[in-house]
Design a protein around this motif. Structure first.
Motif, PDB file in Angstrom:
ATOM      1  N   ALA A 138      -9.002   3.474   0.417  1.00  0.00           N
ATOM      2  CA  ALA A 138      -9.503   1.983   0.594  1.00  0.00           C
ATOM      3  C   ALA A 138      -8.393   1.185   0.780  1.00  0.00           C
ATOM      4  O   ALA A 138      -8.400   0.141   1.602  1.00  0.00           O
ATOM      5  CB  ALA A 138     -10.508   1.739  -0.426  1.00  0.00           C
ATOM      6  N   ILE A 139      -7.389   1.411  -0.224  1.00  0.00           N
ATOM      7  CA  ILE A 139      -6.433   0.412  -0.123  1.00  0.00           C
ATOM      8  C   ILE A 139      -5.594   0.740   1.249  1.00  0.00           C
ATOM      9  O   ILE A 139      -4.962  -0.451   2.099  1.00  0.00           O
ATOM     10  CB  ILE A 139      -5.483   0.711  -1.208  1.00  0.00           C
ATOM     11  N   LEU A 140      -5.168   1.763   1.791  1.00  0.00           N
ATOM     12  CA  LEU A 140      -4.618   2.153   3.024  1.00  0.00           C
ATOM     13  C   LEU A 140      -5.502   1.580   4.082  1.00  0.00           C
ATOM     14  O   LEU A 140      -4.906   1.119   5.104  1.00  0.00           O
ATOM     15  CB  LEU A 140      -4.233   3.617   3.203  1.00  0.00           C
ATOM     16  N   LEU A 151      -3.583   0.729   7.725  1.00  0.00           N
ATOM     17  CA  LEU A 151      -2.787   2.122   7.868  1.00  0.00           C
ATOM     18  C   LEU A 151      -3.765   3.320   8.044  1.00  0.00           C
ATOM     19  O   LEU A 151      -2.947   4.150   8.513  1.00  0.00           O
ATOM     20  CB  LEU A 151      -1.701   2.292   6.990  1.00  0.00           C
ATOM     21  N   VAL A 152      -4.829   3.227   7.718  1.00  0.00           N
ATOM     22  CA  VAL A 152      -5.730   4.398   7.641  1.00  0.00           C
ATOM     23  C   VAL A 152      -7.114   4.094   8.181  1.00  0.00           C
ATOM     24  O   VAL A 152      -7.414   2.778   7.961  1.00  0.00           O
ATOM     25  CB  VAL A 152      -5.855   4.859   6.498  1.00  0.00           C
ATOM     26  N   LYS A 153      -7.749   4.706   9.003  1.00  0.00           N
ATOM     27  CA  LYS A 153      -9.209   4.810   9.515  1.00  0.00           C
ATOM     28  C   LYS A 153     -10.060   5.908   9.226  1.00  0.00           C
ATOM     29  O   LYS A 153      -9.456   7.104   9.248  1.00  0.00           O
ATOM     30  CB  LYS A 153      -9.172   4.124  10.755  1.00  0.00           C
ATOM     31  N   GLY A 154     -11.358   5.708   9.060  1.00  0.00           N
ATOM     32  CA  GLY A 154     -12.290   6.644   8.683  1.00  0.00           C
ATOM     33  C   GLY A 154     -13.207   6.659   9.723  1.00  0.00           C
ATOM     34  O   GLY A 154     -13.806   5.527  10.257  1.00  0.00           O
ATOM     35  N   VAL A 155     -13.519   7.872  10.370  1.00  0.00           N
ATOM     36  CA  VAL A 155     -14.419   8.181  11.132  1.00  0.00           C
ATOM     37  C   VAL A 155     -15.609   9.045  10.917  1.00  0.00           C
ATOM     38  O   VAL A 155     -15.156  10.160  10.440  1.00  0.00           O
ATOM     39  CB  VAL A 155     -13.936   8.516  12.754  1.00  0.00           C
ATOM     40  N   ARG A 156     -16.943   8.672  10.690  1.00  0.00           N
ATOM     41  CA  ARG A 156     -17.884   9.701  10.501  1.00  0.00           C
ATOM     42  C   ARG A 156     -18.014  10.768  11.325  1.00  0.00           C
ATOM     43  O   ARG A 156     -18.086  10.596  12.578  1.00  0.00           O
ATOM     44  CB  ARG A 156     -19.390   8.969  10.287  1.00  0.00           C
ATOM     45  N   ALA A 163       0.791  -1.030   0.067  1.00  0.00           N
ATOM     46  CA  ALA A 163       0.035  -0.069  -0.042  1.00  0.00           C
ATOM     47  C   ALA A 163       1.012   1.148   0.133  1.00  0.00           C
ATOM     48  O   ALA A 163       0.731   2.179  -0.681  1.00  0.00           O
ATOM     49  CB  ALA A 163      -0.783   0.022   1.095  1.00  0.00           C
ATOM     50  N   LEU A 164       1.978   1.035   0.758  1.00  0.00           N
ATOM     51  CA  LEU A 164       2.889   2.431   0.821  1.00  0.00           C
ATOM     52  C   LEU A 164       3.830   2.413  -0.265  1.00  0.00           C
ATOM     53  O   LEU A 164       4.686   3.407  -0.564  1.00  0.00           O
ATOM     54  CB  LEU A 164       3.610   2.377   2.217  1.00  0.00           C
TER      55      LEU A 164
END
Length: 141
Positions: A69-71, A76-81, A27-28
């Protein structure tokens, strides 16, 4: 008996940790994703909305969505609404896992060989004195 130099790299089939590390490193291994991740790490623990990230790295929203999405799949990455938008941030636990994986069994049990790596890590985030600052203080903390 193991042969000299034998270690985790030549110890049989891939483990779950091996697979996770390969996915994170893959991913990186793309420049835009690397830039996104580094930007999010520099803003940690706060997150950034997708539009700000897209503008900063110069890519379209749909392309950014694919990169995020790949990260995210790589841990390695997260999403918070946050209301109607999503704030993306570096998953520091995922980063810790990758760095820990890479440094496990480092330097064949010789801590003096690894010491510069740990000094760089300690001083690079601004959380403590940088190695050059310690030298200026003549070793006194």
């Amino acid at each position: 008996m193991t042969k000299p130099g034998a270690g985790p790299a030549d110890s049989g089939p891939m483990t779950e940790e091996d697979v996770s590390a390969v996915e994170a490193l893959s991913a990186l291994g793309q420049v835009t994703r690397l830039r996104i991740f580094r930007m999010l790490v520099s803003r940690a623990p706060e997150g950034l909305p997708a539009g700000v990230i897209a503008d900063a790295v110069g890519c379209l929203q749909n392309t950014l969505s694919t990169h995020l999405a790949i990260l995210s799949r790589a841990g390695l990455v997260k999403g918070v609404r946050d209301g109607r938008s999503i704030l993306y941030s570096a998953d520091l636990e995922g980063m810790r896992g990758l760095v820990g994986y890479l440094l496990t069994d480092c330097c064949n049990g010789r801590p003096e060989v690894c010491a510069p790596i740990f000094e760089t890590l300690q001083g690079s985030c601004g959380c403590g004195p940088r190695p050059s600052d310690r030298e200026k203080n003549d070793g006194c903390d």
